[in-house]
Design an enzyme around this catalytic site. Structure first.
Site, PDB file in Angstrom:
ATOM      1  N   CYS A 142       0.781  -1.196   0.027  1.00  0.00           N
ATOM      2  CA  CYS A 142      -0.052  -0.093   0.007  1.00  0.00           C
ATOM      3  C   CYS A 142       0.797   1.066   0.188  1.00  0.00           C
ATOM      4  O   CYS A 142       1.377   1.744   1.128  1.00  0.00           O
ATOM      5  CB  CYS A 142      -0.775  -0.125   1.210  1.00  0.00           C
ATOM      6  N   CYS A 145      -0.358   4.129   2.351  1.00  0.00           N
ATOM      7  CA  CYS A 145      -0.174   3.981   3.525  1.00  0.00           C
ATOM      8  C   CYS A 145       1.198   4.300   3.933  1.00  0.00           C
ATOM      9  O   CYS A 145       1.709   4.758   4.920  1.00  0.00           O
ATOM     10  CB  CYS A 145      -0.316   2.676   4.211  1.00  0.00           C
ATOM     11  N   ASP A 146       2.247   3.830   3.052  1.00  0.00           N
ATOM     12  CA  ASP A 146       3.691   3.596   3.541  1.00  0.00           C
ATOM     13  C   ASP A 146       4.490   4.609   2.824  1.00  0.00           C
ATOM     14  O   ASP A 146       5.646   4.501   3.105  1.00  0.00           O
ATOM     15  CB  ASP A 146       4.038   2.076   3.651  1.00  0.00           C
TER      16      ASP A 146
END
Ligand code: NAP
Length: 315
Positions: A142, A145-146
């Site tokens: 992701c 997300c990261d």
């Protein structure tokens, strides 16, 4: 917002919707508007995969695009406005052998006259040495997300579909360079994304190549590569490995009860019916082909409309 019933007690509902992505929340909206007071089990993340998407540019009605989390919030509010209830819990066991159907959750048990399965799909793993150990240490599924952990670093993206390119483009916001490693020499992704990625100054491509190992001591330090045409092996230094190679449907819970194909996708007819009357499916749990927010939402609406007919005929 209510919770699951206390342990040991069952709660009876007309319609239980398992999953809260676009399919589940659209089914909730339509079932709520049919006065069926649906309960939605949220699963691990409210909104599912789309809630982790940075921006959605192909859902009609939002000419400037909308964030995944913004869209999920709007879906949720709209469903709740008409009486849908979202329960933050997960289905852990299902018994569809008779009606009412029994669905156990961490918090309790539901007895439902009809069920809509909208459990979606999970990103597929590469299955190479180092991958599991390095999740959260440089391996990610992701970018939204990261991505911010990789400011100024070199990262690789594995895959050649829409997800790989879309997420790769997103990563250029943070990373110094993004190298897309694809097992063939032509991309599966759509034309617009291809053009954007191929022209992006921070994006490089390595063609005809697979990742055979992810290396690093405490965090990712590099990947071992193999050219599938020449057999040549090499090592590439990198701080991050973002993997976008497709998905596996989240249907394990229903194995042995509902018909599914060899990959685990639930088999549904054009009316979203599974092999058990009263159990419907919508979204990626039954769709290996389209996998769009709009198609999942459409399937959710269709499933709820069919549930409404089913309950009218079977009550
Ligand atoms: P996908 O289209 O199935 O693409 C997966 C990619 O990973 C393919 O390029 C495939 O290679 C590669 N791959 C699969 N297994 C691999 C392995 N073991 N090792 C190395 N590479 C592997 O999956 P996706 O990109 O997640 O997209 C899924 C669906 O969602 C598609 O229908 C897509 O159109 C849609 N989607 C749309 C958007 C958008 O419209 N903006 C964004 C994201 C996703 P091959 O090409 O050789 O098969």
């Amino acid at each position: 917002m209510e919770t699951t019933p206390p342990e040991g007690e069952s709660r009876s509902v007309k319609v239980l919707i398992i999953g809260s992505g676009p399919a589940g929340l659209s089914a909730a909206l339509y079932a709520a508007r049919a006065d069926l007071a649906p309960v939605v089990l949220s699963g691990m993340d409210l909104g599912g995969q789309v809630s982790q998407t940075h921006i959605i540019e192909n859902y009609p009605g939002f000419p400037e695009g909308i964030s995944g989390s913004g869209l999920v919030e709007a879906f949720q509010k709209q469903a709740e406005r008409f009486g849908a209830e979202i329960v933050f819990d997960m289905a852990i066991e299902a018994d569809f052998s008779r009606r009412p159907f029994r669905v156990k959750t961490h918090g309790g048990e539901f007895l439902a006259e009809a069920v809509v399965i909208a459990t979606g799909a999970t990103p597929r793993k590469l299955g190479v040495p180092g991958e599991e150990e390095m999740i959260g240490r440089g391996v990610s599924y992701c970018a939204t997300c990261d991505g911010h952990f990789f400011k100024g670093m070199d990262v690789v993206v594995v895959g050649g579909g829409d997800s790989a390119l879309e997420e790769g483009l997103f990563l250029t916001r943070y990373a110094a360079s993004v190298t897309i490693i694809h097992r063939r020499d032509s991309l599966r992704a759509g034309a617009i994304l291809q053009k954007r990625a191929l022209e992006h100054p921070k994006i490089k491509f390595i063609w005809d190549t697979v990742v055979t190992e992810i290396r690093g001591k405490d965090v990712v330090e590099g990947v071992r590569l193999k050219n599938v045409r020449t057999g040549e092996e090499s090592t590439l230094k990198t701080s991050g490995v973002f993997i976008f190679i497709g998905h596996t449907p989240n249907t394990q819970l229903f194995e042995g009860q509902l018909e599914m194909d060899a990959r685990g996708y639930l088999i549904a007819d054009s009316k979203m019916r599974t092999s058990i009357p009263g159990v419907y499916v919508a979204g990626e749990a039954a769709d290996p082909v389209f996998r769009q927010v709009i198609t999942s939402a459409g399937m959710g609406a269709a499933a709820a409309m069919q549930v409404t007919h089913f309950l009218e005929e079977n009550e």
